[in-house]
Design an enzyme around this catalytic site. Structure first.
Site, short mmCIF file in Angstrom:
data_model
loop_
_atom_site.label_atom_id
_atom_site.label_comp_id
_atom_site.label_asym_id
_atom_site.label_seq_id
_atom_site.Cartn_x
_atom_site.Cartn_y
_atom_site.Cartn_z
N ASP A 15 -26.54 22.94 52.88
CA ASP A 15 -25.09 23.02 52.70
C ASP A 15 -24.41 24.29 53.20
O ASP A 15 -23.48 24.24 53.97
CB ASP A 15 -24.74 22.82 51.22
CG ASP A 15 -25.26 21.50 50.67
OD1 ASP A 15 -26.07 20.83 51.36
OD2 ASP A 15 -24.87 21.12 49.55
N GLU A 20 -35.44 24.10 42.01
CA GLU A 20 -34.80 23.61 43.24
C GLU A 20 -35.14 24.52 44.43
O GLU A 20 -35.48 24.06 45.51
CB GLU A 20 -33.28 23.56 43.00
CG GLU A 20 -32.47 22.92 44.10
CD GLU A 20 -30.98 22.87 43.76
OE1 GLU A 20 -30.59 23.40 42.69
OE2 GLU A 20 -30.21 22.30 44.55
C1 GLC Z 1 -27.68 20.00 47.68
C2 GLC Z 1 -28.66 20.29 48.82
C3 GLC Z 1 -29.03 18.99 49.50
C4 GLC Z 1 -29.58 18.02 48.46
C5 GLC Z 1 -28.64 17.85 47.27
C6 GLC Z 1 -29.29 17.11 46.11
O1 GLC Z 1 -26.48 19.49 48.15
O2 GLC Z 1 -28.12 21.18 49.74
O3 GLC Z 1 -29.98 19.21 50.49
O4 GLC Z 1 -29.83 16.80 49.05
O5 GLC Z 1 -28.25 19.11 46.77
O6 GLC Z 1 -30.50 17.70 45.73
#
Ligand code: GLC
Length: 418
Positions: free
Chosen positions: A160, A384
């Site tokens: 992101d 995460e």
């Molecule tokens: C965030 C991450 C993305 C992921 C999502 C859900 O947006 O950047 O890569 O898919 O979270 O985990």
């Protein structure tokens, strides 16, 4: 270290995050089905329940649009605590979905689920195959620029707030988005998340595409953000190779897919930033390289592309960080070991990079990266992402893809490859 216990814990996390036919990335922070998260989950779940793994992928594809696009989020049922939710995206279809896509790793992960039990998987693979082809066709039709994959929103990249988008983001005017309430910072320390000025721009881009009815031609022409994402190009090239493998296995026509692969290989060359000596993303609105050495660039091996300069960069960076590949070059002024995709290390990306390294015969490097990620998760938990220098856990806890990566690749009991 009690690895049996960690294997059990990983399975437990996937079960706790299981919503029946799909798995949420983690409770609270991400309460819906995310595209590439689900593909990673399917790979992980297949280590102990192939049937459930197929359901994971098939449920993701219930969100597929008529034009072939598979959205980045499928909002199967209303949940609280997430913004922007289905009302903001306002996509007129059921199940509700977002209006953008995410890294197309489903063909790759479906292949690995299929290979886990070909007898059970044959009919599932046959049925999914056409859906995978139509998603890939959508990419080729709407998103290939000189063989490079374009994204219309940073969220499509899966990375992101990566530094790759800084130049292009600076040209997006986020001043007219009005009032809104973020929910992510209620779950997680704001220092570990994108900033407010990033969010203003994310929403501006979302509103542009929504307000033109998700018209890909209009978006291509006039949307404020369009970047050829080096990570997406590598992941899509990899996925096309896996799709080709599946086509051969299932006796389908292969010319079209072979053509895509040739085009993408041409695109890879255009991603080469000769001045800085690495693969790089390009702002398609200005034609300028991002000049960022991020994990997107290090996905080259996973796409079957080797380069001595990429190896040299890799060695330099791995010489200074003990816990896996950081999402941004530690030597860059933008490096931040806490802030999401601007420095932290991510287990899922480490797995893809290491699998690529191993396939390209850099076995020792691949094994070192696996061991580093193994101790990271074993010592710090199923988070995460992590600080790449000291391993401090960051972002959400009990994270599905970290659990999946443990079971498929990082655990000493895992196969460690596809
Ligand atoms: C965030 C991450 C993305 C992921 C999502 C859900 O947006 O950047 O890569 O898919 O979270 O985990």
């Amino acid at each position: 270290m009690n690895y049996d216990k960690l294997d059990k814990r990983a399975r437990k996390i996937l079960q706790v995050n299981d919503r029946g036919l799909y798995t949420v990335p983690t409770k609270g922070l991400y309460p819906y089905q995310w595209n590439w998260d689900s593909a990673f989950c399917a790979w992980g779940i297949a280590t102990y329940d192939v049937r459930r793994a197929w359901a994971e992928i098939e449920t993701l594809f219930t969100g597929q649009w008529d034009n072939g696009m598979v959205p980045h989020i499928v909002f199967h049922k209303q949940a609280i605590g997430y913004f922007p939710g289905p009302d903001v995206w306002d996509v007129p279809r059921v199940p509700h979905t977002s209006g953008i896509t995410q890294p197309p790793i489903a063909a790759t992960m479906a292949r690995s689920v299929y290979e886990q039990d070909k007898h059970y998987g044959r009919v599932h693979m046959e049925l999914l195959y056409g859906r995978l082809v139509s998603w890939h066709r959508w990419f080729v039709k709407y998103r290939l620029h000189d063989g490079m994959v374009a994204i219309t929103h940073p969220w499509e990249s899966g990375r992101d707030n990566a530094v790759d988008w800084d130049g292009a983001m600076a040209n997006v005017d986020g001043s007219n988005v009005g009032e809104y309430t973020r929910r992510d910072t209620a779950h997680i320390d704001p220092e570990m998340r994108p900033k407010k000025e990033d969010y203003d721009r994310y929403l501006t881009m979302l509103y542009f595409s929504r307000d033109c009815g998700w018209d890909e031609d209009e978006i291509a022409k006039n949307a404020p953000f369009r970047v050829a994402d080096v990570g997406m190009t590598f992941l899509f090239l990899r996925a096309c190779r896996d799709l080709l493998h599946l086509a051969l296995e299932l006796d389908h026509e292969t010319d079209e897919i072979q053509g895509w692969i040739t085009t993408l290989k041409g695109g890879v060359e255009r991603h080469w930033n000769a001045e800085h000596g690495h693969y790089d993303s390009i702002d398609l609105r200005t034609g300028e390289f991002a000049n960022s050495l991020s994990t997107g660039s290090f996905l080259c091996w996973y796409a079957g592309i080797d380069h001595p300069q990429m190896l040299a960069h890799y060695e330099r960076i791995m010489g200074v960080v003990p816990f896996g590949v950081p999402s941004n070059d530690p030597a860059a002024s933008t490096f931040n070991p806490k802030r999401y995709w601007r420095g932290p290390t991510w287990s899922n990306v480490n797995a893809l990079i290491a699998i690529g390294l191993a396939e390209m015969h850099h076995i020792t490097k691949a094994e070192e990266l696996r061991k580093a990620t193994q101790s990271l998760i074993a010592e710090h938990g199923f988070f995460e992402y992590f600080d790449p220098y000291i391993g401090t856990p960051e972002g959400g806890d009990n994270f599905s893809w970290t659990a999946a990566i443990w079971l498929t690749w990082a655990s000493p009991h895992a196969k460690g490859r596809f």
